[in-house]
Design an enzyme around this catalytic site. Structure first.
Site, PDB file in Angstrom:
ATOM      1  N   GLY A  12      44.761  50.505  40.203  1.00 27.02           N
ATOM      2  CA  GLY A  12      45.460  50.014  41.402  1.00 27.02           C
ATOM      3  C   GLY A  12      46.961  50.172  41.271  1.00 27.02           C
ATOM      4  O   GLY A  12      47.728  49.274  41.629  1.00 27.02           O
ATOM      5  N   ARG A  15      51.219  51.310  43.887  1.00 28.57           N
ATOM      6  CA  ARG A  15      52.400  50.565  44.346  1.00 28.57           C
ATOM      7  C   ARG A  15      52.414  49.203  43.664  1.00 28.57           C
ATOM      8  O   ARG A  15      51.578  48.912  42.817  1.00 28.57           O
ATOM      9  CB  ARG A  15      52.364  50.409  45.860  1.00 28.57           C
ATOM     10  N   ASP A  60      37.703  54.754  42.621  1.00 30.38           N
ATOM     11  CA  ASP A  60      37.233  53.504  43.230  1.00 30.38           C
ATOM     12  C   ASP A  60      36.728  52.630  42.088  1.00 30.38           C
ATOM     13  O   ASP A  60      35.687  52.923  41.489  1.00 30.38           O
ATOM     14  CB  ASP A  60      36.108  53.810  44.226  1.00 30.38           C
ATOM     15  N   ASN A  87      44.140  45.942  37.188  1.00 29.44           N
ATOM     16  CA  ASN A  87      45.059  45.380  38.185  1.00 29.44           C
ATOM     17  C   ASN A  87      44.564  45.561  39.623  1.00 29.44           C
ATOM     18  O   ASN A  87      44.936  44.801  40.508  1.00 29.44           O
ATOM     19  CB  ASN A  87      46.422  46.075  37.992  1.00 29.44           C
ATOM     20  N   TYR A 155      39.176  35.210  47.760  1.00 34.99           N
ATOM     21  CA  TYR A 155      40.160  35.672  46.777  1.00 34.99           C
ATOM     22  C   TYR A 155      40.224  34.704  45.584  1.00 34.99           C
ATOM     23  O   TYR A 155      40.165  35.117  44.421  1.00 34.99           O
ATOM     24  CB  TYR A 155      41.528  35.797  47.450  1.00 34.99           C
TER      25      TYR A 155
END
Ligand SMILES: NC(=O)c1ccc[n+]([C@@H]2O[C@H](COP(=O)([O-])OP(=O)(O)OC[C@H]3O[C@@H](n4cnc5c(N)ncnc54)[C@H](O)[C@@H]3O)[C@@H](O)[C@H]2O)c1
Length: 252
Positions: A12, A15, A60, A87, A155
């Site tokens: 990940g 950014r 993925d 991450n 989350y």
């Protein structure tokens, strides 16, 4: 901390925090493999500007085939895997709401990426780390888990699962001298934080700050030290731990 001759994977990393971890490992001499569903071209350029070797793949993390392919590409290019930073996660795209109003598809997607993704990536690097009899895996959790953040139960639950997975993995992998730890940041000023909280962001930051012992908002650079430390030989006998980087909000 010096990572010369070390090979680091950051998931990940197109950014935000992942990109910053990649930059900082590269600055300290590591070869850095970055991946994301997004294009990692910018991060690869940053790694090269730091004078390090890089590799970018479209991966993925929730897919067994995709993560196996990624790990194979890393080993083909660099010959080993020393550090895996898990991450990648669904965060910025999530819709936070009271728990009984959350979307079921979004709940499943969150578990799929934030929890299963860690399992898949750990499986993918295991044969290499096992052969080396060394490795450090760093799973990115969140203050959401230890504080019990409301209105984002998918989350919060997924990031609590990351801590459980970290502990179970640490027990299973210690025999191969593979360490597994977690880092749990407070709200950090990233693009994703802006996307998730939108016009409520300033209010969220204000509330968050009011609960920190050290009342300064967190920037991406604030999380790097814990990740580098856990990836380095300076934490050789630390495993199964969760390091809070939250300005002093939750004390474990
Ligand atoms: N920013 C914060 O306030 C904060 C606080 C605590 C924890 N965290 C955690 O830190 C990490 C990074 O946060 P960020 O703010 O940089 O968010 P971000 O959304 O910018 O980074 C997450 C990256 O993961 C990628 N990703 C999503 N699904 C993927 C998949 N299936 N396969 C591969 N990549 C995928 C996204 O494309 C994105 O680039 C996340 O795990 C997040 O939960 C962030």
């Amino acid at each position: 901390m010096n990572f010369t001759d070390k090979v680091v994977i950051v998931t990940g990393a197109a950014r935000g925090l992942g990109q910053e971890y990649a930059r900082q490992f590269a600055r300290r001499g590591a070869s850095v493999a970055v991946n994301d569903l997004r294009d990692c071209g910018e991060t690869l350029e940053i790694i090269r500007q730091e004078g390090a070797q890089g590799l970018a793949t479209k991966t993925d993390v929730s897919s067994s085939a995709s993560t196996a392919e990624m790990a194979q590409a890393v080993v083909e290019k660099f010959g080993r895997i020393d550090v895996l930073v898990n991450n990648a996660a669904l965060y910025g795209s999530l819709h936070f709401a009271p728990f009984d109003k959350l979307d079921e598809k979004e709940w499943d997607a969150t578990m799929n990426v934030n929890v299963k993704g860690i399992w898949q990536c750990c499986k993918a690097v295991l044969p290499t780390m096992k052969k080396q009899q060394s490795g450090s895996i760093i799973n990115i959790s969140s203050l959401a888990a230890t504080y019990g953040m409301p209105n984002g139960l998918h989350y919060t639950t997924s990031k609590a699962a990351v801590i459980g997975a970290t502990r179970g993995l640490a027990r299973e992998l210690g025999r191969y001298n593979i360490r597994v730890n977690a880092v749990a940041p407070n709200v950090v000023n990233t693009d994703a934080t802006g996307e998730v909280f939108q016009d409520k962001k300033d209010k969220i930051v204000e509330v968050t700050l009011s609960q920190q012992a050290i009342r300064r908002p967190l920037e991406t650079g604030d999380i790097v030290g814990a990740v580098l430390f856990l990836g380095s030989e300076h934490s050789e006998l630390m495993t199964g731990q969760t390091m809070m980087v939250d300005g002093g909000t939750v004390f474990l």
